[in-house]
Design an enzyme around this catalytic site. Structure first.
Site, short mmCIF file in Angstrom:
data_model
loop_
_atom_site.label_atom_id
_atom_site.label_comp_id
_atom_site.label_asym_id
_atom_site.label_seq_id
_atom_site.Cartn_x
_atom_site.Cartn_y
_atom_site.Cartn_z
N THR A 91 0.82 -1.21 0.00
CA THR A 91 0.00 0.00 0.00
C THR A 91 0.86 1.26 0.00
O THR A 91 0.58 2.22 -0.73
CB THR A 91 -0.95 0.02 1.21
OG1 THR A 91 -0.18 -0.12 2.41
CG2 THR A 91 -1.96 -1.12 1.13
N LYS B 230 10.04 1.23 10.88
CA LYS B 230 10.29 1.57 12.28
C LYS B 230 10.97 0.44 13.04
O LYS B 230 11.79 0.69 13.92
CB LYS B 230 8.98 1.95 12.96
CG LYS B 230 7.90 0.88 12.85
CD LYS B 230 6.56 1.38 13.31
CE LYS B 230 5.46 0.39 12.96
NZ LYS B 230 5.14 0.38 11.53
N GLU C 30 11.40 9.78 7.89
CA GLU C 30 10.20 10.52 8.29
C GLU C 30 8.97 9.63 8.38
O GLU C 30 8.12 9.80 9.25
CB GLU C 30 9.94 11.66 7.31
CG GLU C 30 8.79 12.57 7.70
CD GLU C 30 9.05 13.33 8.99
OE1 GLU C 30 8.36 13.04 9.99
OE2 GLU C 30 9.92 14.21 9.00
N LYS D 52 8.52 3.22 17.93
CA LYS D 52 8.45 4.62 17.51
C LYS D 52 9.01 5.56 18.56
O LYS D 52 9.72 6.52 18.23
CB LYS D 52 7.00 4.98 17.18
CG LYS D 52 6.46 4.25 15.95
CD LYS D 52 4.96 4.46 15.78
CE LYS D 52 4.43 3.72 14.58
NZ LYS D 52 2.95 3.80 14.48
#
Length: 440
Positions: free
Chosen positions: A15, A105, A129, A205
């Site tokens: 995706t 991540k 980012e 994160k």
């Protein structure tokens, strides 16, 4: 713009990968630099899989090393997910002299320091980012815009799946298992939701954000992590009665203790369902949205809010990183260029995660006890002996000779709290400690 096209290689066409390809292939009304990007090769697992995007068969490959070895590709974009082979491919791309953009991540949280050292040695960028907060610009502000601040705390809601579940539990009074099923049907939760609901995703994160905010790599394995998978609807209900909502928060702040003799900065970092007062800015963040609060001197407090996942937001963050690198390369007359020290964000000091017992915070505790005179007094006495200040103690729903007692403490060292709870658990009137969470 009169510049040579910047060759892009894409590892993964899920995706997010499709979202990135869509942006690159449709540059109209975007920054002119997008039009200078050229998608040259895409690595996929299955060449024949039907996709929602039209990609020329000629640029598809099942061999990712073809991308790494392609001399016309300057930037490798990794959106495969998982630890391996993603980590190895990132390092191979760096050693081949290519900058890397990744949304991974899990890899960055565990191997970010190694990857950063490789990138510095090779003179290339690794930008991340999209690894935290989906489309929310938080990584670059921590590197650049907020670089002049002394950051003291980073906290927030950084997992959209759990925030959706908790929002529904709060507003509709439904139980966890029921909302989780709905989240899976809607695509907000994976068929195996463990990484989200057990807190691992949020811990990855906050490890990344902590390293950027405080200047040193974080040992991901040392972060105390509690998810929402054991949360009971009754605690959501009691929290609401007391003027709170419950959010899965990831929190990182400078530890109360002084740096060790090795001059390593202690950080209190944890992930946990947490009671949030109704007037706190995080209380109104619902659904799959994320929000990150950064506190520092002299800026005070700033909040970053937006969609934390999904093809569009994450692809937006990936392309932003690509443009950063492409823009720097466009200003260089040859392939050699000096790394921007803010953009590359090399660590500048040693940090370590404080022991769980050293963390200082407010707490919510729910006890099941006999409905008998004096039990609240005995509980309060034990807290007093351990020098724990109580903000409130309330008895709910006394029935069948059992009472539910909810205690909210003031900020207290968690080692002291554990000692007190051990003594409370040994009271004959106390049946069990049913729940313990943080509280803002």
């Amino acid at each position: 713009m009169n510049m040579k096209k910047v060759g892009i290689g894409l590892l993964g066409l899920g995706t997010v990968g499709q979202g990135v390809a869509n942006i690159i292939s449709q540059p109209k009304d975007r920054h002119p630099l997008v039009g200078e990007l050229e998608l040259l090769s895409v690595a996929v697992r299955n060449l024949k899989k039907k996709r929602d995007i039209s990609i020329p068969d000629s640029i598809l490959t099942t061999n990712p090393t073809e991308i790494i070895n392609n001399p016309n590709i300057q930037i490798v974009v990794e959106v495969m997910g998982g630890i391996e082979p993603a980590k190895s491919l990132i390092i191979q791309a760096i050693r081949a002299g290519k900058s890397v953009v990744t949304a991974n991540k899990a890899v960055i949280a565990r191997h970010g320091e190694e990857i950063s050292n490789e990138a510095k040695a090779a003179g290339v960028y690794v930008l991340i980012e999209a690894a935290v907060g989906g489309g929310i610009p938080i990584i670059e502000p921590l590197k650049q815009s907020l670089g002049g601040n002394q950051i003291t705390k980073v906290s927030g809601i950084i997992n959209g799946t759990t925030n959706y579940i908790l929002s529904r539990m709060d507003k509709e009074g439904v139980n966890y298992a029921e909302v989780l099923k709905d989240a899976q049907v809607l695509g907000y939760a994976e068929s195996d939701p463990a990484a989200d609901v057990e807190g691992s995703d949020a811990a990855d994160k906050i490890a990344i954000l902590s390293g950027l905010a405080f200047g040193g790599a974080i040992n991901r394995a040392h972060i105390p992590t509690t998810g929402i998978n054991l949360l009971e609807a009754i605690d959501v209900n009691y929290a609401r009665k007391l003027g709170y909502g419950i959010k899965l928060l990831a929190i990182s702040e400078k530890g109360a203790t002084q740096p060790s003799k090795e001059d390593s900065q202690p950080l209190s970092i944890w992930v946990e369902p947490t009671l949030v007062p109704e007037d706190n800015p995080l209380a109104g963040v619902n659904g799959v949205n994320n929000a990150i609060l950064v506190e520092g001197n002299p800026i005070g407090q700033v909040m970053f809010l937006g969609p934390g996942a999904g093809s569009g937001p994450t692809a937006s963050a990936v392309v932003a990183d690509i443009l950063n690198i492409a823009g720097i390369q466009s200003m260089s007359e040859d392939k050699i260029f000096n790394l921007d020290p803010l953009l590359s964000a090399k660590g500048w000091r040693s940090c370590h995660v404080a022991e769980k017992e050293q963390i200082t915070k407010k707490n919510y505790i729910r006890l099941i006890a006999e409905d008998s005179p004096g039990v609240i007094g005995e509980i309060g006495t034990i807290f007093g002996k351990k020098k724990i200040s109580i903000e409130s103690i309330v008895q709910f729903d006394a029935k069948d000779k059992k009472a539910e007692i909810v205690v909210i403490t003031h900020k207290i060292n968690q080692g002291q709290l554990e000692e007190a709870l051990l003594d409370i658990k040994n009271l004959p009137q106390v049946k069990r400690i049913a729940a313990k969470m943080g509280c803002l």
